[in-house]
Scaffold this active site. Sequence first.
Site, PDB file in Angstrom:
ATOM      1  N   LYS A  89     -13.525   0.005  14.401  1.00  0.00           N
ATOM      2  CA  LYS A  89     -13.200  -0.614  13.311  1.00  0.00           C
ATOM      3  C   LYS A  89     -12.309  -1.215  13.278  1.00  0.00           C
ATOM      4  O   LYS A  89     -11.715  -1.658  11.734  1.00  0.00           O
ATOM      5  CB  LYS A  89     -14.003   0.238  12.433  1.00  0.00           C
ATOM      6  N   LYS A 131      -9.966   1.167  12.162  1.00  0.00           N
ATOM      7  CA  LYS A 131      -9.929   1.906  10.861  1.00  0.00           C
ATOM      8  C   LYS A 131      -9.138   3.178  11.227  1.00  0.00           C
ATOM      9  O   LYS A 131      -9.615   3.917  11.913  1.00  0.00           O
ATOM     10  CB  LYS A 131     -10.489   2.535   9.639  1.00  0.00           C
TER      11      LYS A 131
HETATM   12  N1  C2G Z   1     -16.463   0.365  -1.892  1.00  0.00           N
HETATM   13  C1  C2G Z   1     -16.434   0.250  -2.859  1.00  0.00           C
HETATM   14  N2  C2G Z   1     -15.365  -0.111  -4.543  1.00  0.00           N
HETATM   15  C2  C2G Z   1     -14.374   0.169  -3.689  1.00  0.00           C
HETATM   16  C3  C2G Z   1     -13.802   0.385  -2.168  1.00  0.00           C
HETATM   17  C4  C2G Z   1     -15.155   1.198  -1.392  1.00  0.00           C
HETATM   18  O1  C2G Z   1     -17.782   0.055  -4.014  1.00  0.00           O
HETATM   19  N3  C2G Z   1     -13.668   0.023  -4.722  1.00  0.00           N
HETATM   20  C5  C2G Z   1     -17.727   1.127  -1.177  1.00  0.00           C
HETATM   21  C6  C2G Z   1     -17.838  -0.250   0.291  1.00  0.00           C
HETATM   22  O2  C2G Z   1     -18.195  -0.976  -0.327  1.00  0.00           O
HETATM   23  C7  C2G Z   1     -18.951   0.873   1.235  1.00  0.00           C
HETATM   24  C8  C2G Z   1     -18.020   2.640   0.850  1.00  0.00           C
HETATM   25  O3  C2G Z   1     -17.425   1.992  -0.608  1.00  0.00           O
HETATM   26  O4  C2G Z   1     -19.819   0.608   0.984  1.00  0.00           O
HETATM   27  C9  C2G Z   1     -17.108   3.027   1.730  1.00  0.00           C
HETATM   28  O5  C2G Z   1     -16.107   2.375   1.801  1.00  0.00           O
HETATM   29  P1  C2G Z   1     -15.182   2.566   3.422  1.00  0.00           P
HETATM   30  O6  C2G Z   1     -15.329   3.885   3.077  1.00  0.00           O
HETATM   31  O7  C2G Z   1     -14.272   1.701   3.159  1.00  0.00           O
HETATM   32  O8  C2G Z   1     -16.791   1.588   3.894  1.00  0.00           O
HETATM   33  P2  C2G Z   1     -16.174   0.446   5.141  1.00  0.00           P
HETATM   34  O9  C2G Z   1     -15.481   0.904   6.275  1.00  0.00           O
HETATM   35  O10 C2G Z   1     -16.391  -0.761   4.777  1.00  0.00           O
HETATM   36  O11 C2G Z   1     -17.575   1.161   6.331  1.00  0.00           O
HETATM   37  O12 C2G Z   1     -21.471  -0.298   9.223  1.00  0.00           O
HETATM   38  C10 C2G Z   1     -20.575  -0.507   7.885  1.00  0.00           C
HETATM   39  C11 C2G Z   1     -19.385   0.140   7.932  1.00  0.00           C
HETATM   40  O13 C2G Z   1     -19.155   1.521   8.419  1.00  0.00           O
HETATM   41  C12 C2G Z   1     -18.920   0.143   6.283  1.00  0.00           C
END
Ligand code: C2G
Length: 131
Positions: A44, A46
């Site tokens: 990803k 990340k």
């Molecule tokens: N999130 C949120 N508000 C934020 C930050 C994050 O609602 N200020 C939510 C994201 O939308 C996601 C969850 O928290 O639903 C986890 O965020 P991340 O760890 O950044 O996930 P991400 O990298 O988007 O991974 O297959 C899907 C991916 O693995 C999603």
Amino acid sequence: MKRIITYGTFDLLHYGHINLLKRAKEQGDYLIVALSTDEFNELKGKKTFMKYADRKKILEAIRYVDLVIPEENWEQKVNDVQKYHVDMFVIGDDWKGEFDFLKEYCEVKYLARTPEISTTAIKQKLNEQKY
Ligand code: C2G
């Protein structure tokens, strides 16, 4: 028993994540979190502060979370939905539309992200203020 699933990295857990997990749980009775593995985070693009085992330990301590499973690739969602008898897929609306293909297998819900807070913002602030 309405079963919900969500996916993410959940690094440096913050209230934006908690809001999402709380609202995801409110959609049903049982919440599964598919947590991105370290290898998948590389895919990803990340970089995480915490390794998978530690991010998993933190998620398992959250009252809204019933089960944590590994998210290893982009392709596992349909299989997960079937394997865990999931009724609804939930994720933040930064992903709006990306997972509509799951509508054949379960409900799909995109929840509004919590504004401002993000793992990136936390890291930036820490760097600026040199805590
Ligand atoms: N999130 C949120 N508000 C934020 C930050 C994050 O609602 N200020 C939510 C994201 O939308 C996601 C969850 O928290 O639903 C986890 O965020 P991340 O760890 O950044 O996930 P991400 O990298 O988007 O991974 O297959 C899907 C991916 O693995 C999603």
